[in-house]
Design a protein around this motif. Structure first.
Motif, short mmCIF file in Angstrom:
data_model
loop_
_atom_site.label_atom_id
_atom_site.label_comp_id
_atom_site.label_asym_id
_atom_site.label_seq_id
_atom_site.Cartn_x
_atom_site.Cartn_y
_atom_site.Cartn_z
N TRP A 43 0.97 -1.07 -0.16
CA TRP A 43 0.23 -0.03 -0.14
C TRP A 43 1.11 1.15 0.11
O TRP A 43 0.40 2.32 -0.63
N ILE A 47 0.75 3.92 -3.08
CA ILE A 47 0.85 5.57 -2.76
C ILE A 47 1.98 6.21 -3.38
O ILE A 47 1.95 7.43 -3.84
N SER A 48 3.12 5.64 -3.15
CA SER A 48 4.37 6.34 -3.47
C SER A 48 4.56 6.52 -4.74
O SER A 48 4.82 7.31 -5.43
N HIS A 50 1.88 6.47 -6.83
CA HIS A 50 0.86 7.59 -7.49
C HIS A 50 1.44 8.85 -7.25
O HIS A 50 1.52 9.64 -7.96
N LEU A 183 3.78 9.46 1.50
CA LEU A 183 2.60 9.38 2.32
C LEU A 183 2.21 10.66 2.93
O LEU A 183 1.10 10.61 2.82
N PHE A 186 0.77 13.01 0.65
CA PHE A 186 -0.61 12.59 -0.07
C PHE A 186 -1.70 13.18 0.84
O PHE A 186 -2.74 13.40 0.28
N SER A 274 -2.15 2.33 -7.06
CA SER A 274 -1.85 3.58 -8.04
C SER A 274 -2.82 3.85 -8.97
O SER A 274 -3.42 5.14 -9.23
N LEU A 277 -6.30 5.48 -7.80
CA LEU A 277 -5.70 6.67 -7.28
C LEU A 277 -6.02 7.64 -8.57
O LEU A 277 -6.47 8.81 -8.49
N TRP A 281 -8.89 10.50 -8.13
CA TRP A 281 -8.41 11.70 -7.20
C TRP A 281 -8.27 12.94 -8.39
O TRP A 281 -8.54 14.01 -7.77
#
Length: 523
Positions: A43, A47-48, A50, A183, A186, A274, A277, A281
């Motif tokens: 996870w 996120i990284s 993305h 993170l 984000f 990713s 997102l 987003w």
């Protein structure tokens, strides 16, 4: 900005540095610095991955596209990125992860020496590093442009401040620092994006413009069309193909996120996160930009200052500082990850070829070299950033779209397709020829040919022709002159085989486990 906004901004910089210092404890060797030792949760990797794809260019260059053309900014940018990553989640993410776990490499290009030959590896490494310096230079210029809107500091001062802060935390903490700051960034982006979204909706309501009625306003005429202006169907298809390679490892920093997870399965899960997102987003981020013609009048012809002007007008102090921090978080996330990736390429792929001393680096000296290289790369990209608006580089969005998108394909084709079994016949001849011809095609299409055409070559062909030339030649030469030796086939089998029973990959003769040019074994 007032003192409260400055406090928020300075506090953010302080937290980023603190994370870098804390991450320093987790970096004991080159593998930790470049691939987090293969211990990053899926996870966090997602996120990284993305966050490392954003920069302040979204709030300048793409804000200008949104201001001028509307929703095509999403349709031709974040949507193809989301789709490309979703495809790459199965096609590339597991295989790139196995480069670390099976072949024990720390750089995404390190495997190319055995997959093709040393000349191919060096050609892709040098061209990739030079392209990244230009790419990151555009990112520094973008965030400095925004900073000048809010604070009045000069472009060069803004570049120096953001580059110096980024250099501190990513040099100290490596990929762990990059991922952990991403993170935090984000979360900040989430708060800032929602704040801006709500502020725009409330402002429209004050003007008695409903959420859906806005599209019927004269100022937004034609802004609801998905493909418009230079961003047509050909551009969309070309961009989808480009982003399939770029955001799955062709630009190196995203490849590190796949390598950092513990297994191929976790790399795939991170890629899927990713992709989701990227699909959802950006709609929240883009909505204020789409509405900007109803709220502000851009001073720049390309509309790149529209988002900054709108933010100043709509966001109260304190919260304004948070939104500005959101701008910084995008750019610092991408630039720090790029710096780490290029440092990996130089110390693992280039330095051992240039220097006999580099081939004898141990883990300690290799880690020092990695950190020094990171600082040097950031310094070079900051120097380039001061020239982004010069006649050579033109404006920010031109650099990002035309140069990076147009030149990425010839570099990424041999790297990415070399992982896949269907292209096993393509060897060093196919790789080097496709790379060189793609670069030549970029120069021809963008300069001599464009100069001879009234209005120039359309943007979609400027970015797509180099990639198409490289792709066709890579495949065709592979069939006309197959170079699938047993050693190369063994490399391909290593990264394509499921489970843990794959045979050991070939190791370059003379390599030892205690030097920087040798495979990096996990603890």
């Amino acid at each position: 900005m007032n003192s409260l906004d400055w406090a928020v901004l300075i506090g953010y910089f302080g937290v980023m540095v603190a994370i870098g210092v804390w991450s320093h404890k987790r970096v004991d060797n080159v593998s930790d610095f470049f691939t987090a030792g293969g211990k990053m949760p899926w996870w966090l990797s997602g996120i990284s991955h993305h966050m490392s794809g954003y920069s302040a260019v979204m709030f300048t260059g793409y804000a200008g596209i949104a201001y001028t053309y509307g929703v095509t900014s999403f349709v031709t940018w974040s949507f193809p990125i989301a789709l490309g990553i979703a495809i790459g989640a199965r096609l590339f993410a597991p295989r790139i992860n196995r480069l670390r776990s099976r072949l024990h490499v720390a750089s995404p290009l390190e495997y190319l020496k055995n997959r093709y030959n040393l000349s191919t590896q060096q050609a892709l490494a040098w061209s990739g590093m030079l392209l990244k310096i230009v790419d990151v230079g555009a990112k520094w210029a973008a965030i400095a442009t925004l900073l000048s809107v809010f604070t009045g500091v000069t472009l060069n001062q803004g570049i120096l401040v953001t580059g110096a802060i980024t250099a501190v935390y990513c040099t100290i903490g490596g990929l762990w620092a990059d991922a952990l700051t991403e993170l935090g960034q984000f979360v900040i982006q989430l708060l800032a994006g929602i704040s801006m979204f709500v502020a725009v909706v409330l402002k429209l309501d004050d003007k008695h413009i409903g959420f859906f009625d806005a599209w019927n306003q004269p100022a937004l005429h034609g802004h609801g069309k998905p493909l418009v202006g230079p961003y047509g169907t050909v551009f969309l298809l070309a961009f989808l193909f480009i982003k399939l390679f770029e955001y799955n490892g062709g630009m190196l920093n995203q490849a590190q996120r796949y390598m950092a997870t513990g297994s191929a399965r976790e790399a795939e899960r991170g890629a899927r996160l990713s992709a989701i997102l990227w699909l959802v987003w950006p709609v929240v981020l883009f909505f204020p930009m789409w509405m900007s013609p109803l709220l502000v009048h851009a001073q720049k012809p390309d509309g790149s200052d529209s988002y900054g002007l709108m933010t100043e007008q709509l966001i109260p102090h304190g919260l304004l500082g948070l939104v500005v921090v959101g701008f910084f978080s995008h750019t610092m996330a991408m630039c720090s990850s790029d710096a780490n990736a290029i440092s990996a390429v130089f110390t693992r792929d280039v330095a051992p070829v240039l220097s006999a001393r580099a081939r004898s680096w141990g883990q300690t000296s290799g880690l020092v070299a990695a950190r020094v290289t990171t600082v040097v790369f950031l310094a070079l990209s900051m120097a380039v950033a001061t020239q982004v608006n010069s006649p050579t580089f033109k404006d920010i969005i031109t650099v990002v779209i035309k140069w990076v998108a147009g030149l990425m394909g010839p570099i990424a084709i041999p790297m990415m397709l070399g992982l896949l079994r269907p292209f096993r016949r393509s060897g060093p001849t196919a790789a080097l020829t496709s790379w060189a011809a793609g670069l030549l095609a970029f120069w021809l299409v963008n300069y001599p040919i464009s100069w001879q055409i009234s209005g120039g070559v359309p943007l979609e062909y400027q970015v797509s022709v180099p990639l198409a030339v490289s792709l066709v030649l890579y495949i065709a030469i592979g069939y006309l002159k197959p170079e699938d030796t047993p050693e190369r086939l063994a490399i391909i089998d290593q990264v394509n085989s499921d489970g843990d029973a794959a045979a050991a990959a070939p190791v370059p003769a003379g390599a030892g486990d205690d030097v920087i040019g040798a495979p990096v074994h996990e603890a």
